[in-house]
Design a protein around this motif. Sequence first.
Motif, PDB file in Angstrom:
ATOM      1  N   CYS A 104       0.872  -1.112   0.038  1.00  0.00           N
ATOM      2  CA  CYS A 104      -0.018  -0.035   0.086  1.00  0.00           C
ATOM      3  C   CYS A 104       0.842   1.151  -0.095  1.00  0.00           C
ATOM      4  CB  CYS A 104      -0.867  -0.024   1.343  1.00  0.00           C
ATOM      5  SG  CYS A 104      -2.025   1.554   1.196  1.00  0.00           S
ATOM      6  N   ASN A 121      -0.387   4.197   0.788  1.00  0.00           N
ATOM      7  CA  ASN A 121      -0.720   5.271   1.227  1.00  0.00           C
ATOM      8  C   ASN A 121      -0.190   5.055   2.802  1.00  0.00           C
ATOM      9  OD1 ASN A 121      -3.046   6.126  -0.070  1.00  0.00           O
ATOM     10  ND2 ASN A 121      -4.034   4.060   0.228  1.00  0.00           N
ATOM     11  N   SER A 122      -0.515   6.103   3.670  1.00  0.00           N
ATOM     12  CA  SER A 122       0.225   5.972   5.008  1.00  0.00           C
ATOM     13  C   SER A 122      -0.681   6.356   6.078  1.00  0.00           C
ATOM     14  CB  SER A 122       1.600   7.079   5.042  1.00  0.00           C
ATOM     15  OG  SER A 122       0.965   8.327   4.564  1.00  0.00           O
ATOM     16  N   CYS A 123      -1.875   5.763   6.565  1.00  0.00           N
ATOM     17  CA  CYS A 123      -2.722   6.284   7.258  1.00  0.00           C
ATOM     18  C   CYS A 123      -2.054   6.104   8.625  1.00  0.00           C
ATOM     19  CB  CYS A 123      -3.919   5.276   7.318  1.00  0.00           C
ATOM     20  SG  CYS A 123      -4.736   5.169   5.745  1.00  0.00           S
ATOM     21  N   TYR A 167      -2.213   5.380  11.517  1.00  0.00           N
ATOM     22  CA  TYR A 167      -2.740   4.107  12.479  1.00  0.00           C
ATOM     23  C   TYR A 167      -2.295   2.625  12.066  1.00  0.00           C
ATOM     24  CZ  TYR A 167      -6.747   3.944   9.471  1.00  0.00           C
ATOM     25  OH  TYR A 167      -7.426   4.119   8.490  1.00  0.00           O
ATOM     26  N   CYS A 168      -1.940   2.734  11.039  1.00  0.00           N
ATOM     27  CA  CYS A 168      -1.575   1.621  10.252  1.00  0.00           C
ATOM     28  C   CYS A 168      -0.351   1.133   9.938  1.00  0.00           C
ATOM     29  CB  CYS A 168      -2.382   1.518   8.529  1.00  0.00           C
ATOM     30  SG  CYS A 168      -2.605   0.157   8.014  1.00  0.00           S
ATOM     31  N   VAL A 218       0.454  -1.641   7.988  1.00  0.00           N
ATOM     32  CA  VAL A 218       0.535  -2.251   6.727  1.00  0.00           C
ATOM     33  C   VAL A 218       1.579  -1.925   5.565  1.00  0.00           C
ATOM     34  CG1 VAL A 218      -0.702  -3.070   4.416  1.00  0.00           C
ATOM     35  CG2 VAL A 218      -1.835  -3.402   6.744  1.00  0.00           C
ATOM     36  N   PRO A 219       1.720  -0.537   5.549  1.00  0.00           N
ATOM     37  CA  PRO A 219       2.905  -0.336   4.419  1.00  0.00           C
ATOM     38  C   PRO A 219       4.184  -0.720   4.739  1.00  0.00           C
ATOM     39  CG  PRO A 219       1.170   1.507   4.996  1.00  0.00           C
ATOM     40  CD  PRO A 219       0.953   0.405   5.878  1.00  0.00           C
ATOM     41  N   GLN A 238      -5.066  -4.171  -0.753  1.00  0.00           N
ATOM     42  CA  GLN A 238      -5.081  -3.362   0.287  1.00  0.00           C
ATOM     43  C   GLN A 238      -5.794  -1.972  -0.020  1.00  0.00           C
ATOM     44  OE1 GLN A 238      -4.162  -4.350   3.278  1.00  0.00           O
ATOM     45  NE2 GLN A 238      -2.425  -5.812   2.853  1.00  0.00           N
ATOM     46  N   HIS A 275     -10.006   2.264  -1.432  1.00  0.00           N
ATOM     47  CA  HIS A 275      -9.829   3.454  -0.614  1.00  0.00           C
ATOM     48  C   HIS A 275     -10.683   4.793  -1.191  1.00  0.00           C
ATOM     49  CE1 HIS A 275      -8.164   6.935   1.369  1.00  0.00           C
ATOM     50  NE2 HIS A 275      -7.386   6.054   2.016  1.00  0.00           N
ATOM     51  N   ARG A 316      -5.876  10.285   6.054  1.00  0.00           N
ATOM     52  CA  ARG A 316      -6.782   9.466   5.436  1.00  0.00           C
ATOM     53  C   ARG A 316      -7.011  10.005   3.774  1.00  0.00           C
ATOM     54  NH1 ARG A 316      -7.845   4.524   5.148  1.00  0.00           N
ATOM     55  NH2 ARG A 316     -10.110   4.744   4.334  1.00  0.00           N
TER      56      ARG A 316
HETATM   57  S1  SF4 Z   1      -5.510   1.526   6.314  1.00  0.00           S
HETATM   58 FE1  SF4 Z   1      -5.586   0.563   4.393  1.00  0.00          FE
HETATM   59  S2  SF4 Z   1      -5.134   2.469   2.820  1.00  0.00           S
HETATM   60 FE2  SF4 Z   1      -4.417   3.104   4.871  1.00  0.00          FE
HETATM   61  S3  SF4 Z   1      -1.984   2.448   5.108  1.00  0.00           S
HETATM   62 FE3  SF4 Z   1      -3.509   0.853   5.913  1.00  0.00          FE
HETATM   63  S4  SF4 Z   1      -3.723  -0.494   4.141  1.00  0.00           S
HETATM   64 FE4  SF4 Z   1      -2.986   1.322   3.352  1.00  0.00          FE
END
Ligand code: SF4
Length: 463
Positions: A162, A164-166, A168-169, A171-172, A206, A244, A283
């Motif tokens: 992903c 993006n750079s939310c 709280y996340c 995942v990236p 994602q 997204h 977001r």
């Molecule tokens: S919440 Fe979703 S869109 Fe945002 S960084 Fe995490 S995986 Fe990516």
Amino acid sequence: MATPKTFSIRTFGCQMNEHDSERLAGLLVADGLVPATSERDADVVVLNTCTIRENADLKLYSALGHLKALKQERPDMQIAVGGCMAQKDRGAIQERANWVDVVFGTHNVNAAPALLRRARSDGSLVEVLDEPDPVSNREMAPALYAVRETPFAAWITIQTGCDNSCAYCIVPSVRGREISRPMDDLIEEATMLANAGVVELTVLGQNVNSYGRDITKRGPLFAALLRALGEVEGIERIRFTSPHPKDLRPETIAAMAETANVCPQLHLPMQHGSNRVLRAMRRGYTIERYLERLAQARAALPDLAVTTDLIVGFPGETEAEFEELLEAVSVAQFDSAFTFIFSPREGTRAALLTNEFIADDVIKERFERLKHVLDRSALKKHAAREGLLEEVLVEGPSRRNAAMLSGRTRQGKLIHFPLVEGVRAGSLVHARVNHGAPYHLIGEIESVVRAPRHKIRIPLLVS
Ligand code: SF4
């Protein structure tokens, strides 16, 4: 001939992980192993981990604690840890649990069988890649060899990572940048799945609606992919997760509306209703923009079911901002929602906002109020189906009542109905809804559209 070794995979977390586990199972079967009847009896146990929630660590190390006792009884048994926690913590997992034989990451799932073989002779191994290895990723066994729970439905991963750079996340940082799989590979895989009797495809990523952005300068290819998958003969239903909101483009909405087998269902994570909080979450959209996109999608697909993700208690969330969330939720009128209590994840921006953390009791009280508003719109949406004739893909016996069957409507709603002779998992039927409960429907079968199409498939053993 030697008795084949057995394996068991325990999956934590999201559909991406579940699909990775299916594919890993396919790779282990292709490597000569067979599924074990239980984790207790398995020669190889793989834990495919998640790192999204704070207690993810606790779950992993308590599982490893139990496996330690098993390994003391059967020293030949092998334990492997993969997935997002392995990608993040790497060798630290073996430092804390030195009875783990192999640690592999999210970018080299396909290496697991070879690593397990090597660890038998060379001792414990840690092999985690920073970036996906494009060659081995492309050669990765297609989903067809995945050992799937449901023979008539399949996940297809279109993209990893992903961009993006939310705030709280995590995942990236554990799944890396967005890498889209070539569209030809995806169409070929969907065709192979359809030939094997799969009728429902769920497209996974994602951030699916930015699919292809890394392949071409012409912008995302997601709309084109939906239309192309719509042409694959035998595929009756297409679903996708997660898009997204900031990348939900008019051409994607048009492709959904104009491709008959794309189901009228949209999972569109809103996360919050306050613009100050959405900015702090990084977001990339305002609540007005979100609701505008939602209205555009509903205008194009009048029978669209919409679900979402929401976070309560993000650092600094005031009572007034929480009220804005409640307001946005009542305007959006979701069919259902996944609601989460904010949980700081080490390595994310939001985890550093310690002086703005909200007290647990405040969050809990807000969570209950949010659930109340969501239950109200969910009940309204389900009750509105009463009297309608729904097309249902049967999933099998109801988990709650053996005299009932369960299935999913095209909107993705769960529906239960009395058993009918000859109707079984994979059948397509028309059912009349006679009751709408907040999170499921009750109905009666009126007609059978077709019998199951799927074939039982035995993977080939590679010597
Ligand atoms: S919440 Fe979703 S869109 Fe945002 S960084 Fe995490 S995986 Fe990516």
